[in-house]
Scaffold this active site. Structure first.
Site, PDB file in Angstrom:
ATOM      1  N   ASP A 180       0.883  -1.257  -0.089  1.00  0.00           N
ATOM      2  CA  ASP A 180      -0.144   0.121   0.065  1.00  0.00           C
ATOM      3  C   ASP A 180       0.743   1.253   0.070  1.00  0.00           C
ATOM      4  O   ASP A 180       0.386   2.493  -0.334  1.00  0.00           O
ATOM      5  CB  ASP A 180      -1.018  -0.151   1.114  1.00  0.00           C
ATOM      6  CG  ASP A 180      -2.158   0.517   0.755  1.00  0.00           C
ATOM      7  OD1 ASP A 180      -2.786   0.429  -0.192  1.00  0.00           O
ATOM      8  OD2 ASP A 180      -2.851   1.296   1.766  1.00  0.00           O
ATOM      9  N   ASP A 220     -11.472  -5.564  11.074  1.00  0.00           N
ATOM     10  CA  ASP A 220     -11.640  -6.939  10.983  1.00  0.00           C
ATOM     11  C   ASP A 220     -12.753  -7.182  11.791  1.00  0.00           C
ATOM     12  O   ASP A 220     -13.567  -8.187  11.057  1.00  0.00           O
ATOM     13  CB  ASP A 220     -10.427  -7.693  11.558  1.00  0.00           C
ATOM     14  CG  ASP A 220      -9.933  -6.900  13.087  1.00  0.00           C
ATOM     15  OD1 ASP A 220     -10.630  -5.983  13.218  1.00  0.00           O
ATOM     16  OD2 ASP A 220      -8.920  -7.092  13.518  1.00  0.00           O
TER      17      ASP A 220
END
Length: 1003
Positions: free
Chosen positions: A297, A702
């Protein structure tokens, strides 16, 4: 007499499980013919001593089993059920092993019966015995404990590849006993206030009520802990054994895409990431079914070239690993192992030397660019370089082929910074052939003759970033990988691991597949593996192993709707990530969800017809983006992830042999489409991050993603393998550990104040599962009450009062019962979860440390964000770089990095220490010393300090070298507390002249 029907809990997240019946001892018989022709009769409970020649072709087994009328074994045969497999192929799947063998059904009371049913007596079916001839000799095998192999029995009887075993109910009784004791204690506390110190009584009572409520949220979801077991042999028999649909025995397993995420090579060492890649490349799974993706990223060239180096080295080490499995007993094994180790040492040197290589290359190319610019100016000025002319050449970052790196440069500029760069997709290892490619002898290296040298497909992905877009951190990167992988490989399942979590068990993916591809596994959205860590100090000072959560809470949740998603070591069903509903689900109605009814299949409706009271998670996803190629992959992923339709009881299966077709190679158009779906504008006006993929809006993406799946009716499975599936690293430094906990707590507070609050969940979420998610969202708020409670012992010493009027027998009795119940609960949880007492105590200590520091700051930041709109960015966790001193591998443990999170725990320690000194001095200089009162008040101070011991030890650093700033803060706090005490309760002189034995003043 007919065998009774027995029902039990579900197996592998799917249909009902029917354990073996309990007939007389002679109900199960085995008859084996030896190679000499002699017959031997055995019962299931006899000790089986199977010789090595039992596997010859002349051996066979006859055994008689008393069968209950289960859904797998119904009078009337498969034709009467009418169930068919879903999918494009016609339903022509073979039945289970029981149904494929010959049967003989006795009918009581005479009469004749056809092949599909039995006789009737008084209007009821009377099924007697089934005589089954089976050539599979695995039923004679015992497990490693010499007990009857229950997993093999399940597979032989109903084709199951997984089983679950619930624990006893002793722990539940202890939980209930402590609940009752807490109820009586709180009632007594309310009815008996301390009239001398109402404020102290009120504060303590409010804190105790909150702690009781928080304890209930944590305990109630633990009422049904279970353990699971997977059968890898059954998986191989079902998907990789030659059959009529698969004559060559090719793997019929679905594809798996592995995602690795990284951001900054300065904080996340490329060597650690490369080791994770190597561990995945050597996993035991069909090579042609595996694809690996790494998301960089940050767009760093160091990560790119490190991954390229890792793939080149993997061509050696992966083949060597397969060679080792065959040649481990070879005479030259030791010499060859040394050669492999030497190759790996050279590989580490190349990876660690890449930063210097890249910088030297960039300096050379940039210098060449300056020379070209000077030459151009000279040519324009008749060979003369103007003295006042400045040469401005952009300091670019160069690739090895002499072109500009499209990602982030060492000297960031427009279009080449961490948050502003083009999308990059590089296929570093092509799609492997469907047939093995055998190696040959190689001089100076290993002999790879007969060894498969193929590598799985490996792709480097760095999504496009622009300053005007919100990229949603890790969740956005994962969604970009989901789209790109769907175009390139479209594996039915996705395995998500962090850069520092390597595969420690090469069979981990297969064990997870036992649950996903089991009957009823089509309702499982993800398989969560426990996190295990390397490099933790032996005492685990800051509870990094977190075994109480991974071996206790998560295993208990597995008995409900499944464990929560914890960010890494998780295998997802791709179709579930797309926001669709499970093929079958239940709704739980009533105040406590006690009424379970099958959920209705959702019918798509227009937005005008959608009910206003409907839950948003129960709507079907509609907007996936403008890529038709991606949309076409959704149905394919759904079909490939279904279990085999090898039995009439399978409701949502696929035809056996449907996935043995080889994958086509990638072309330029497909890769270009994959680059398009990772662009920053692709998610505009779509439901990515809202209903599809990883969910945005919280630092704990998550937990939020797993919650949304459970909210739709999916269930998850907790897979604990005998050998750890994954291992990773964790921050052992106190500052880094607290910042990690701070980030988690901030995410929980964001979930609580959002529309994803579990209180607003849909009726498809079980009541106890809802409480578990509510506990995750609310645990940071306990920090407010915990901080107050940690100051109460010091306030008692300062004022000479206590939380109760007097220590009578009733109060001591309640305290004794509560402490006794808590001790029994801890011992029982230690017993069924396997954690140690020291681990449990470390968890309690760090709960106090984190609650008084990181959790409190998280609540304050969350309130500032909600009320004022101010968002404070927390520091990211920096992992250890591995640069330790030679004499201490735990040097990072002793490093002291000052942070504002230290202030509140430090204040609590100093205040309690000062209170002990003042309380002791008050007692010593009083006219009538009350030592018993001092003891009961000091006991709770010492209890608080005992919980703070790891924090104090972390502040001392190496060999007790406390940083100067700690002394400064300790001195300031001590002086402030002492002055406040003198102001609030100044010393008073006696009104009469002192006599012998008296003093002039008293406290």
């Amino acid at each position: 007499m007919a065998a009774p029907t027995r029902q039990s809990s579900s197996v592998g997240g799917g249909g009902p499980r029917y354990p073996p019946p309990s007939p007389p001892q002679s109900s199960v018989k085995f008859t084996r013919r030896t190679s000499s022709g002699r017959f031997v009769s055995l019962s299931r409970d006899d000790e089986l001593d199977v010789p090595g020649d039992y596997s010859t072709q002349n051996d066979y087994i006859n055994y008689t089993v008393l069968m209950p009328p289960t859904p797998d074994n119904q009078p009337g045969g498969a034709e009467a059920s009418g169930d068919k497999a879903d999918g494009p192929a016609l339903y022509n799947a073979p039945s289970s092993r029981l149904r494929s063998d010959s049967r003989r059904i006795g009918v009581q009371g005479g009469g004749s019966g056809d092949g599909g049913g039995g006789g009737k007596r008084d209007g009821k079916l009377d099924r007697r015995m089934s005589v089954i001839k089976n050539n599979d000799k695995s039923m004679l095998l015992r497990s490693h404990t010499q007990d009857f192999d229950h997993n093999r029995w399940l597979f032989e009887s109903k084709g199951s590849m997984a089983s679950e075993m619930p624990f006893g109910k002793t722990t539940i009784s202890t939980y209930c006993a402590r609940m009752i004791a807490l109820g009586f204690y709180l009632t007594w506390r309310i009815q008996n206030p301390n009239q001398d110190a109402m404020w102290l009584w009120g504060l303590s009572l409010v804190c105790e009520i909150w702690f009781s409520f928080s304890w209930l949220l944590d305990i109630l979801p633990k009422f049904n802990p279970i353990d699971r077991a997977a059968d890898l042999v059954a998986l191989k028999d079902k998907f990789e054994t030659p059959s009529q649909a698969n004559p060559n025995g090719r793997s019929d397993l679905p594809g798996v895409d592995v995602f690795i995420t990284t951001v900054d090579p300065e904080k996340e060492p490329p060597l650690v990431t490369a080791n994770t890649i190597l561990s995945i490349l050597a996993v035991e799974y069909p090579i042609e079914k595996l694809s690996i993706y790494i998301s960089d990223d940050g767009g760093a060239i160091l990560t790119f070239e490190s991954m390229a180096e890792a793939v080149r080295f993997a061509e050696i080490v992966t083949s060597a690993k397969r060679w080792t499995e065959r040649k481990i007993r070879s005479v030259d094994f030791v010499k060859d192992r040394r050669w492999i180790k030497r190759e790996y040492d050279e590989f580490k040197v190349r990876i660690n030397g890449l930063p210097d290589v890249i910088r030297k290359r960039c300096d050379k190319y940039n210098k060449d660019e300056e020379l070209k610019e000077k030459k151009l100016i000279r040519d324009q000025n008749d060979g003369v370089l103007p003295p006042d002319h400045k040469i401005n050449v952009t300091k670019a970052t160069w690739m090895a082929d002499g072109t500009h790196w499209p990602g982030m440069w060492y000297n960031p500029t427009a279009d080449h910074s961490k948050e502003d760069h083009a999308g990059i997709l590089q296929i570093m290892s092509k799609v492997p052939d469907n047939d093995p490619i055998m190696g040959g002898p190689d001089e100076g290296r290993l002999d790879f003759t007969g060894i498969d040298t193929r590598l799985p497909m490996f792709a480097y992905v760095s999504r496009e970033k622009r300053k005007c877009y919100d990229h949603n951190k890790k969740a956005g990167a994962m969604n970009a990988l989901v789209r790109a992988s769907a175009i390139l490989s479209n594996g039915a399942f996705i395995l998500n691991v962090d850069y520092d979590h390597y595969i420690y068990n090469s069979m981990a993916i297969r064990e997870g597949m036992c649950y996903m591809m089991d009957r009823g596994g089509d309702r499982v959205c993800f398989i969560q593996f426990p996190q295990r860590f390397d490099g933790i100090d032996p005492s685990d000072r800051y509870a990094n192993h977190n075994t109480v959560f991974y071996d206790g809470n998560m295993r208990a949740l597995d008995g409900l709707q499944g464990p929560v998603y914890v960010g890494t070591g998780c295998m997802f069903r791709r179709y579930a990530l797309y926001g669709f509903h499970p093929p079958r689900a239940n709704e739980y109605q009533g105040m406590f969800g006690q009424n379970k009814i099958p959920a209705k299949n959702h019918q798509p409706q227009s937005e005008d017809m959608e009910p206003l009271t409907g839950h948003p998670d129960l709507n079907l996803p509609k907007k996936f983006g403008n890529s038709t190629m991606f949309s076409d992959t959704i149905a394919v992923a759904d079909f490939q992830g279904r279990p085999l339709a090898d039995h009439f009881s399978v409701k949502n299966g696929r035809h056996p042999g449907a996935l043995i077709i080889p994958r086509p190679p990638l072309d330029a158009h497909t890769v270009a489409e994959a680059v398009a779906v990772i662009s920053c504008w692709y998610e505009e006006n779509t439901e990515w991050g809202d209903r599809i993929g990883w969910i945005y809006g919280s630092a704990r993406e998550d937990v939020l993603t797993g919650y949304r799946m459970h909210n739709r009716g999916w269930r998850s499975v907790y897979c604990i393998t005998k050998r750890d599936a994954f291992r990773g690293t964790a921050p052992i430094n106190l500052t880094d550990r607290l910042h990690q906990v701070l980030r988690w707590a901030i995410g929980s507070v964001e979930i609580f104040f959002s529309r994803n609050n579990p209180i607003l969940a849909s009726p498809r979420l079980k009541f106890l599962q809802r409480l578990a998610y509510l506990n995750i969202a609310m645990y940071p708020f306990s920090s407010i009450f915990l901080v107050v409670y940690c100051f109460l012992p010091a306030l008692s010493l300062f004022t000479g009062e206590f939380i109760v009027q007097s220590l009578d027998i009733v109060f001591l009795f309640y305290v004794f019962i509560i402490v006794l119940a808590l001790t029994l609960i801890s011992l029982l949880e230690v017993k069924w979860s396997g954690i140690g007492l020291e681990e449990w105590w470390r968890n309690e200590q760090f709960w106090v440390i984190g609650g008084t520091s990181a959790h409190l700051v998280a609540v304050l930041q969350g309130l500032l964000k909600i009320i004022v709109g101010i968002e404070i960015k927390s520091d990211s966790t920096s992992q250890s770089t591995g640069k330790y001193e030679e004499d201490d591998i735990y040097a990072d443990l002793h490093a002291v990095k000052w942070t504002g999170l230290f202030i509140m725990p430090l204040i609590i320690i100093i205040v309690n220490l000062v209170a002990l000194v003042i309380g002791f001095a008050t007692t010593v200089y009083s006219v009538i010393p009350q030592w018993s009162k001092l003891f009961r008040q000091s006991f709770f101070c010492f209890w608080v300090l005992a919980h703070m011991y790891p924090f104090a030890k972390g502040l001392m650093g190496r060999k007790g070298k406390v940083p100067t700033i700690i002394y400064v803060w300790a001195g300031l706090i001590s002086i402030t507390v002492s002055l406040l005490y003198i102001v609030i309760k100044p010393p008073q002189g006696d009104s009469k002249a002192p006599t012998d034995g008296d003093v002039n003043f008293k406290f």
